[in-house]
Design an enzyme around this catalytic site. Structure first.
Site, short mmCIF file in Angstrom:
data_model
loop_
_atom_site.label_atom_id
_atom_site.label_comp_id
_atom_site.label_asym_id
_atom_site.label_seq_id
_atom_site.Cartn_x
_atom_site.Cartn_y
_atom_site.Cartn_z
N LYS A 72 0.84 -1.19 0.00
CA LYS A 72 0.00 0.00 0.00
C LYS A 72 0.88 1.24 0.00
O LYS A 72 1.88 1.30 0.73
CB LYS A 72 -0.91 -0.02 1.23
CG LYS A 72 -1.94 1.08 1.30
CD LYS A 72 -2.84 0.87 2.53
CE LYS A 72 -3.90 1.93 2.68
NZ LYS A 72 -4.78 1.68 3.85
N SER A 146 -9.43 1.57 2.95
CA SER A 146 -8.61 2.38 2.07
C SER A 146 -7.57 1.58 1.30
O SER A 146 -6.96 2.08 0.36
CB SER A 146 -7.92 3.48 2.88
OG SER A 146 -7.05 2.92 3.86
N SER A 170 -9.85 -0.70 7.13
CA SER A 170 -9.24 -0.63 5.80
C SER A 170 -8.54 -1.91 5.38
O SER A 170 -8.25 -2.09 4.19
CB SER A 170 -8.24 0.53 5.74
OG SER A 170 -8.91 1.76 5.88
#
Length: 597
Positions: A72, A146, A170
């Site tokens: 990420k 996210s 997330s």
């Protein structure tokens, strides 16, 4: 052909048996990533030549050798931009985040940096100037966020596993929308050094994988205290029974935003849990829901501002408008509000602790429903809040969680459930999730195929075993552990009081010996087995090997490989190599034949 889903045990076996090389695995997954039709998944994809150069240097005996992973883009990878999905924030770090460094040291190879809701603010995956990744099952639907790109990359088979972060869900909501295991570890169990904070006191680095077994392996390598992370904690273990008492929602709290298919799948998952012998107990969800509301509706949102305050005040106009509005909302709170919010949370914690005392874990829907991208964008705040109804409270209450696949709607979109337990129950939750995941039969990722490797169901009474030689992961006798259902719990070292010898046996074996005069540490692995498997393994040991107590670097004592004293008479001291794997590698180098004249 590499099978899907990609699970570590299958890929390691193919590498060990010569059916696959590390460079071939890396090249195949890089090709898949480049060809994938959704350009919003990756913000930065590494160059093929760079990846292959790293692959060529990986020791194939390492536990994660060649295991390609996605990162990420709020987690640092040396030499690649970290953007947090905000181009104006971009910088290029000189070193890896702690977790990336640990995974690379174990042989894993980062494929690239994945998209996210900007500054990890959102659960939907649409708040990024780099585009909105889509569910691997239908490109009109959101991926979840996210950690959007990481979940899609794993679910689509572009990588073996991926790293996300989780503050409010997330690492779990995107797992549900892409049919994956999503491990949200105990806060601080995996260090967050090198991670752009969202709410630093609550943030967790999360893991997306195709199986609970893979998540357990990755956790064992990634965890461990890091003094550079003020919230880092030493690993511990909280056990859970294999037939637990499970807290579930009362009927009036089973909110699915009119998604009747998700509601039906939830009931089916509860029925399957009952079939496994679990006891279901309806709980009062109100205090958990109230705690969840604190994250965005009270002063806790101010921690998001604290994480990027200088940047926000200089560049708010360069941010996603929804993200900027959320963070700007923190300006209305002051220090007094923060203390009041902390007190409100503590009062709620007393209520939730009383509820949790009567059960072992919670079993909740991962998300009440899934939205199309158009639906989410039409109501970005309200619908994002709905996605977090069953996730937002977990980090506030210092709990661990594992999301797992739990079936499909008639239109083919996936549904997920989540097990939530006390701090440091991560491994126990993975075992329970594995049992229910396979009982439901939802498979993993877009293929819906079940991973080949499972975790044993019984987790209460496993026995640790320290190995230092040919039973290390990837080495010749490791199959004697894995075929007995052994689990790699951690790669570590002994306390600084050991010596290692190469015994004069055929085939050669190591002899680990405690020596109070030594200051050397020896590389070892800690595996765990059921009592029956442990007894079977010990009974099969040939002389001169014995089982004694081995002290690890953290001061704990565990059963482990030692040797009979007489075997040392003709042995060679190889302590200076630091471990059996390094010693064998040195032997391999010196045994290369010189050309003859």
């Amino acid at each position: 052909m590499i099978q899907a889903p990609l699970d570590i045990a299958t890929l390691r076996r193919m590498i060990d048996q010569g059916q696959l090389t590390v460079p071939d695995l890396v090249a195949t997954l890089h090709d898949r990533a480049r060809a994938y039709p959704d350009p919003a998944v990756f913000i930065t994809l590494r160059d093929r030549a760079d990846l292959l150069a790293e692959a060529a240097l990986v020791d194939p005996a390492l536990p994660l050798a060649g295991m390609v992973f996605a990162v990420k883009d709020n987690i640092d990878v040396a030499g690649l931009p970290t953007t947090a999905a905000c181009p104006a924030f971009s910088s290029v770090p000189a070193k890896d985040a702690t977790i990336v460094a640990r995974l690379r040291a174990a042989g894993a190879i980062p494929l690239g940096k994945t998209n996210l809701d900007q500054f990890a603010t959102g659960l939907n995956g649409t708040r990024s100037p780099y585009g909105a990744p889509r569910s691997v099952f239908d490109d009109t639907y959101i991926s979840g966020g996210s950690s959007s790109g990481s979940a899609v990359a794993t679910g689509a088979g572009l990588c073996v596993f991926a790293l996300g972060t989780d503050t409010a869900g997330s690492g779990r909501v995107p797992a549900g929308f892409n049919n994956l295991i999503g491990l949200k570890p105990t806060r601080g169990r995996i260090p967050a050094t090198g991670v752009v904070p969202a709410c630093q006191s609550l943030d967790c680095v999360s893991i997306f994988a195709n199986s609970a077994a893979d998540a357990a392996i990755i956790l064992a390598i990634a965890e461990g205290h890091d003094p550079d992370d003020p919230y880092s904690r030493k690993p511990a273990e909280t056990t859970l029974p294999s037939r637990p008492r499970i807290g579930i929602l009362a009927p009036d709290e089973r909110v699915f935003a009119d998604d009747t298919a998700y509601a039906a799948l939830h009931e089916a998952a509860l029925a399957q849990a009952t079939a496994l012998g679990w006891t279901l107990v309806e709980i009062d969800y109100a205090p958990f829901r109230a705690a969840a509301s604190l994250l965005y509706e009270d002063a806790f949102v101010a921690e998001r501002l604290a994480a990027i305050r200088p940047f926000f005040r200089a560049h708010a106009d360069a941010m996603d408008p929804v993200v900027a509005a959320i963070i700007e909302g923190a300006e209305r709170f002051d220090a007094a509000d923060a203390f009041l919010a902390a007190t409100r949370l503590q009062a709620l914690r007393q209520r939730t602790d009383a509820i949790l005392a009567g059960i072992d874990t919670l079993l909740l829907p991962t998300s009440p429903t899934i939205y199309t991208v158009a639906e989410l964008r039409a109501q970005p705040i309200a619908r994002n809040a709905m996605l977090g109804r069953y996730t937002n409270f977990v980090n506030l209450l210092d709990l661990a969680a594992v999301a797992f696949p739990a079936g499909f709607r008639p239109d083919g979109l996936p549904f997920g459930m989540t097990l939530i337990g006390p701090a440091f129950s991560d491994r126990a939750l993975l075992h329970l999730a594995d049992a229910l995941h396979h009982a439901i039969g939802a498979g993993a990722g877009v293929t819906r195929a079940s991973p080949t490797t499972r975790l044993p169901r019984a987790v209460d009474d496993r026995i640790s075993l320290i190995v230092a030689g040919a039973h290390l992961s990837g080495m010749a006798l490791n199959h004697e552990l894995t075929t007995r259902g052994a689990i790699l719990e951690e790669a570590t070292t002994t306390a600084p009081a050991y010596r290692l010898f190469a015994l004069a046996t055929t085939p050669p074996k190591p002899g680990l010996v405690r020596d109070a005069a030594s200051t050397a540490t020896i590389a070892v692995e800690r595996w765990s087995l059921t009592p029956a498997a442990f007894a079977s393994f010990v009974a099969s040991l040939p002389p001169p090997m014995t089982i004694g107590k081995v002290e690890l670097a953290d001061g704990t004592l565990h059963p482990g490989f030692c040797c009979e004293p007489d075997a040392l008479a003709d042995a060679m001291d190889i302590t200076a190599h630091g471990g059996w794997r390094a010693y064998r590698a040195s032997i391999a180098k010196t045994s290369i034949q010189e050309p003859t004249s």
